[in-house]
Design a protein around this motif. Structure first.
Motif, short mmCIF file in Angstrom:
data_model
loop_
_atom_site.label_atom_id
_atom_site.label_comp_id
_atom_site.label_asym_id
_atom_site.label_seq_id
_atom_site.Cartn_x
_atom_site.Cartn_y
_atom_site.Cartn_z
N LEU A 47 0.83 -1.20 0.00
CA LEU A 47 0.00 0.00 0.00
C LEU A 47 0.87 1.26 0.00
N VAL A 48 1.93 1.25 0.82
CA VAL A 48 2.84 2.40 0.87
C VAL A 48 3.52 2.61 -0.49
N ALA A 49 3.96 1.52 -1.11
CA ALA A 49 4.60 1.62 -2.42
C ALA A 49 3.66 2.19 -3.46
N ALA A 50 2.41 1.75 -3.45
CA ALA A 50 1.43 2.28 -4.40
C ALA A 50 1.23 3.78 -4.19
N GLY A 51 1.19 4.20 -2.92
CA GLY A 51 1.06 5.63 -2.63
C GLY A 51 2.25 6.44 -3.14
N ILE A 52 3.45 5.90 -2.98
CA ILE A 52 4.66 6.59 -3.46
C ILE A 52 4.62 6.74 -4.98
N PHE A 53 4.26 5.66 -5.67
CA PHE A 53 4.22 5.73 -7.14
C PHE A 53 3.12 6.67 -7.62
N ILE A 54 2.00 6.74 -6.90
CA ILE A 54 0.95 7.70 -7.27
C ILE A 54 1.48 9.13 -7.16
N PHE A 55 2.17 9.39 -6.05
CA PHE A 55 2.72 10.74 -5.85
C PHE A 55 3.70 11.11 -6.96
N PHE A 56 4.66 10.22 -7.23
CA PHE A 56 5.66 10.55 -8.24
C PHE A 56 5.08 10.54 -9.65
N TYR A 61 4.17 14.04 -14.10
CA TYR A 61 3.27 14.55 -15.13
C TYR A 61 3.23 16.08 -15.11
N LEU A 62 3.28 16.65 -13.91
CA LEU A 62 3.19 18.10 -13.80
C LEU A 62 4.53 18.80 -14.03
N GLU A 63 5.64 18.15 -13.68
CA GLU A 63 6.93 18.83 -13.70
C GLU A 63 7.77 18.51 -14.94
N LEU A 64 7.69 17.30 -15.47
CA LEU A 64 8.53 16.94 -16.62
C LEU A 64 7.86 17.37 -17.92
N PRO A 65 8.67 17.83 -18.86
CA PRO A 65 8.09 18.23 -20.15
C PRO A 65 7.52 17.04 -20.91
N GLY A 69 6.95 13.43 -19.36
CA GLY A 69 6.06 13.49 -18.20
C GLY A 69 4.84 12.60 -18.38
N LYS A 70 4.26 12.61 -19.60
CA LYS A 70 3.09 11.76 -19.85
C LYS A 70 3.46 10.28 -19.79
N LEU A 71 4.62 9.93 -20.37
CA LEU A 71 5.06 8.53 -20.34
C LEU A 71 5.29 8.07 -18.90
N ALA A 72 5.95 8.92 -18.09
CA ALA A 72 6.22 8.56 -16.69
C ALA A 72 4.91 8.35 -15.94
N ALA A 73 3.93 9.23 -16.18
CA ALA A 73 2.65 9.10 -15.50
C ALA A 73 1.92 7.82 -15.93
N VAL A 74 1.96 7.52 -17.21
CA VAL A 74 1.29 6.31 -17.70
C VAL A 74 1.92 5.07 -17.09
N ILE A 75 3.26 5.00 -17.10
CA ILE A 75 3.95 3.82 -16.57
C ILE A 75 3.67 3.65 -15.08
N GLN A 76 3.72 4.75 -14.34
CA GLN A 76 3.57 4.65 -12.89
C GLN A 76 2.12 4.52 -12.44
N LEU A 77 1.21 5.29 -13.06
CA LEU A 77 -0.18 5.31 -12.60
C LEU A 77 -1.03 4.23 -13.26
N ALA A 78 -0.75 3.92 -14.52
CA ALA A 78 -1.60 2.97 -15.23
C ALA A 78 -1.00 1.58 -15.32
#
Length: 290
Positions: A47-56, A61-65, A69-78
């Motif tokens: 559960l903690v690991a999932a929370g960390i990956f959601i945060f990052f 997504y917000l900070e990387l161009p 940023g989109k690829l990082a969000a897709v890999i981590q969140l989806a």
């Protein structure tokens, strides 16, 4: 006479377990003890690991161009977060529970592979993506999940090799790659040594617990099971016999003229007599429920 496959807890302590292996019977009991003890901890760690990956994922997504940023969000969140949720769900299913640690290792390798993919793509687009994420996931593996020493060694090797392979596809300067690899290797070595220390202490606690239970259920003079053990087991055996519609046989033994023997030869001789009788009965009680 006990063999190397059926040592008592006290004999196992005397023999030692530097290699983190008990005799066969104690090792099987330790496996059950470990799984029961660390199942909840693994769920919390997941559960903690999932929370960390959601945060990052949101942060990247917000900070990387774009498109990094989109690829990082897709890999981590989806990808990684649902995988961790699936792992947590599997711990509640009895058919997967015994293989939970193996599933965890698979999820870890996949997560590291996802981070490496982000790293490679980021440097392809000349976007700075910090490698400290590998440090975080390494520390998580060793000190939150509670995995055992041998699995920790496998995790350390997997994380380090994957990172080195991933770096070979980037444009990092060689000195920087060497420096990052050295720090990652150092963290892995520290984590593996920490896992060894934790597992050794856990095994020591397990043996001490068995010894305390054994002392509470054994007669101090004869070494055979005492009345407390009988009262705790007879209820279970009676219910089992009713459920399976089987009979239970109970035998009572009376030692003829024992008082006279005690009076004539002394209490020490009487104690030795009781020990010999108990030893003789134990030699003939060969089945598990005898």
């Amino acid at each position: 006479m006990t063999t190397k496959n059926d040592l008592t807890p006290a004999e196992q302590i005397e023999q030692g377990y530097v290699t983190l292996r008990f005799c066969r019977e104690l090792e099987a009991r330790f496996e059950r003890y470990y799984n029961d003890r660390y199942l909840f901890r693994l769920r919390v760690a997941t559960l903690v690991a999932a929370g960390i990956f959601i945060f990052f994922g949101i942060y990247n997504y917000l900070e990387l161009p774009s498109p990094v940023g989109k690829l990082a969000a897709v890999i981590q969140l989806a990808f990684i977060v649902p995988l961790l949720c699936l792992l947590g769900w599997a711990t509640f299913l009895s058919k997967f529970r015994e293989n939970t640690v193996s599933l965890f290792i698979c999820a870890l390798v996949i997560a590291v592979g996802g981070l490496l993919a982000i790293l490679v793509v980021a440097h392809t687009y000349e976007v700075s993506y910090r490698y400290e994420g590998f440090i975080l996931i390494t520390m998580y593996v060793y000190f939150l999940s509670g995995i055992r020493f041998r699995l920790a060694c496998g995790c350390a090797a997997s994380i380090f090799i994957l990172y080195v392979v991933g770096d070979s596809f980037t444009s990092f300067p060689v000195p920087l790659v060497v420096e990052n690899s050295f720090y990652l290797l150092s963290v892995n070595v520290i984590g593996v040594l920490g896992c060894y220390t934790l597992e050794y202490a856990l095994r020591e606690s397990f043996l001490n617990t068995l010894m305390l239970e054994d002392h509470a259920q054994r007669d101090g003079l004869t070494g055979i099971a005492n009345r407390r053990y009988l009262e705790s087991e007879i209820r279970r055996l009676w219910k089992q016999a009713q459920r399976e519609k089987k009979r239970i046989a109970v035998a009572f033994f009376d030692i003829d003229y024992f008082k006279s023997y005690n009076d004539n030869h002394g209490h020490l001789a009487g104690d030795e007599c009781l020990k010999k009788i108990a030893r003789s009965l134990s030699q003939h009680a060969r089945r598990p429920l005898d």
